[in-house]
Scaffold this motif. Structure first.
Motif, PDB file in Angstrom:
ATOM      1  N   ASP A  33       0.939  -1.258  -0.018  1.00 56.95           N
ATOM      2  CA  ASP A  33       0.055  -0.098   0.088  1.00 56.95           C
ATOM      3  C   ASP A  33       0.813   1.211   0.072  1.00 56.95           C
ATOM      4  O   ASP A  33       0.632   1.995  -0.661  1.00 56.95           O
ATOM      5  CB  ASP A  33      -0.883  -0.005   1.278  1.00 56.95           C
ATOM      6  N   ASP A 100       0.405   7.000   3.992  1.00 59.80           N
ATOM      7  CA  ASP A 100       0.256   5.391   4.623  1.00 59.80           C
ATOM      8  C   ASP A 100       0.554   5.335   6.148  1.00 59.80           C
ATOM      9  O   ASP A 100       0.847   4.423   6.474  1.00 59.80           O
ATOM     10  CB  ASP A 100       0.656   4.412   3.724  1.00 59.80           C
ATOM     11  N   HIS A 126      -5.149   6.559   6.004  1.00 60.37           N
ATOM     12  CA  HIS A 126      -6.169   5.778   6.386  1.00 60.37           C
ATOM     13  C   HIS A 126      -5.921   5.165   7.840  1.00 60.37           C
ATOM     14  O   HIS A 126      -7.088   4.402   8.012  1.00 60.37           O
ATOM     15  CB  HIS A 126      -6.639   4.745   5.330  1.00 60.37           C
ATOM     16  N   HIS A 127      -5.054   5.520   8.461  1.00 60.50           N
ATOM     17  CA  HIS A 127      -4.822   4.958   9.872  1.00 60.50           C
ATOM     18  C   HIS A 127      -5.688   5.790  11.053  1.00 60.50           C
ATOM     19  O   HIS A 127      -6.184   6.966  10.690  1.00 60.50           O
ATOM     20  CB  HIS A 127      -3.521   5.009  10.342  1.00 60.50           C
ATOM     21  N   ALA A 147      -4.515   3.632   1.815  1.00 60.02           N
ATOM     22  CA  ALA A 147      -3.989   4.959   1.526  1.00 60.02           C
ATOM     23  C   ALA A 147      -3.945   5.118   0.042  1.00 60.02           C
ATOM     24  O   ALA A 147      -4.324   6.126  -0.548  1.00 60.02           O
ATOM     25  CB  ALA A 147      -2.392   5.159   2.055  1.00 60.02           C
ATOM     26  N   ASP A 183      -3.597  -4.258   0.804  1.00 54.42           N
ATOM     27  CA  ASP A 183      -4.160  -3.786   2.079  1.00 54.42           C
ATOM     28  C   ASP A 183      -5.509  -4.524   2.541  1.00 54.42           C
ATOM     29  O   ASP A 183      -5.745  -4.667   3.674  1.00 54.42           O
ATOM     30  CB  ASP A 183      -4.187  -2.204   2.366  1.00 54.42           C
TER      31      ASP A 183
END
Ligand code: 5GP
Ligand code: MN
Length: 353
Positions: A33, A100, A126-127, A147, A183
């Motif tokens: 990713d 990421d 996207h965390h 991400a 991912d």
């Protein structure tokens, strides 16, 4: 698609147009990713005429290193090849992207350079828990698969792309498909309606998914399956609903394990109906890398934060156990593999008890 504020997207476009040199930094031990979204973003920025490059904090492991063949050589560099050049590049950049991961601190070797850099920083991630104060713009929500998906939707908002995946430059469609596929573990987790829309858009744009799957899932080394058999044989299963596996340095050497060979081992115990939490310990130089996976309703992120000084996503997280004598109370120390195993067993019982 995820909600991306149009004004923020346009600000990003304006900042990219105004910049000369742009550097994209990623989390340490970059995965498919991280590499996919970074190289796709760089491809777009270079199509604008920018001197853009992705800077990898470490080498890519052999399961995903093929992505570098999808990008021009001058569009990426590895910190270990020249730490001095990496430091210079970050200092000279007019714009920095962090992708990421949720903060500069997660970029490992690059973190000190980013922290002292003067250029504005933009986050694409996207965390959970983006550290917003480090960035002038953040594009981040845990409501996307990857991400790469966040990057896909952001790029589609750019005036040059006009929402048409067919206009993504270079090999960025392949790169984004790679990142999203790895991912989501090939659509096994974190798959949202927008993720399937993205897949549909990329297939329409001509991405060869069969070739990608062949490369990702039918190209492993024999050592992977031999080691997998051994790890599953030794696996501990707890009546509380957990499983625990450990790979020592001795076993890594015995099986001739290379980086990437054990990717995804942590997911296998969740195939059991009774197991809702899986913990995987892999010995490295001076520490154990810890991976935690869980089913919905059990928090891998909490487990990793509470016991392994880590974090990540609700269902997929990681952390570390350091090997040696305790000398830094912010870290969790163990003396040996046996000690690590006992600590993890106790942690599992306490967490699920
Ligand atoms: P993996 O188990 O695949 O190494 O990591 C799973 C997830 O946990 C990734 O999203 C990664 O970003 C996160 N993660 C792994 N190690 C750490 C760590 O040491 N600290 C934090 N905060 N997150 C981690
Ligand atoms: Mn990711």
């Amino acid at each position: 698609m995820p909600e991306i504020d149009r004004e923020k997207a346009i600000s990003f476009h304006d900042m990219a147009l105004a910049a000369g040199k742009i550097t994209v930094a990623l989390h340490q031990h970059p995965d498919g990713d991280a590499a996919g979204c970074a190289l796709a973003m760089v491809s777009y920025l270079r199509s604008l005429g920018k001197e853009a490059a992705a800077l990898f904090p470490d080498r890519l492991d052999n399961t995903v290193s093929f992505v570098t063949a999808l990008a021009p050589k001058e569009s990426f560099a590895f910190f270990p090849d020249s730490p001095a050049a990496a430091e210079k590049r970050v200092a000279e950049s007019d714009l920095l992207l962090v992708m990421d991961c949720n903060s500069c601190g997660r970029t490992g070797n690059l973190a000190p350079f980013l922290e002292s850099a003067k250029a504005p920083k933009v986050l694409v991630d996207h965390h959970l828990g983006p550290v917003e104060e480090e960035f002038v713009l953040t594009f981040s929500t845990p409501e996307v698969s990857s991400a790469s998906e966040m990057t896909y939707w952001l790029l589609l908002m750019m005036p040059e792309i006009q929402g048409d995946p067919g206009k993504l430059p270079g090999k960025s469609a392949e790169l984004l498909m790679t990142g999203m596929t790895t991912d989501t573990n090939n659509f096994a987790n974190s798959t949202f309606p927008s993720t399937l829309e993205m897949a549909s858009g990329l297939l329409s744009a001509g991405v060869d998914r069969d070739a990608l799957l062949e490369r990702l899932y039918h190209s492993c080394r024999e050592s992977r399956l031999r080691a997998m058999g051994c790890m599953l044989e030794k696996m501990e299963v707890f009546p509380e609903g957990a499983a625990l596996m450990i790979m020592t340095m001795e076993e890594r050497e015995r099986f001739g394990i290379q980086d990437g060979d054990t990717e995804g081992f942590v997911n296998i115990p969740l195939e059991m109906g009774s197991v809702r939490l899986s913990v995987w310990l892999k010995e490295d130089e001076g520490y154990f890398r810890v991976s935690v996976r869980s089913k919905k309703g059990t928090s891998a992120a909490r487990m990793a934060a509470l016991y392994f000084c880590g974090g990540g996503h609700e269902q997929a997280s990681g952390g570390r156990l350091w090997i040696g004598e305790q000398d830094d109370p912010a870290r969790k120390w163990v003396k040996s593999a046996k000690d690590a195993l006992e600590y993890a067993e106790k942690a599992i019982r306490e967490f699920l008890g």
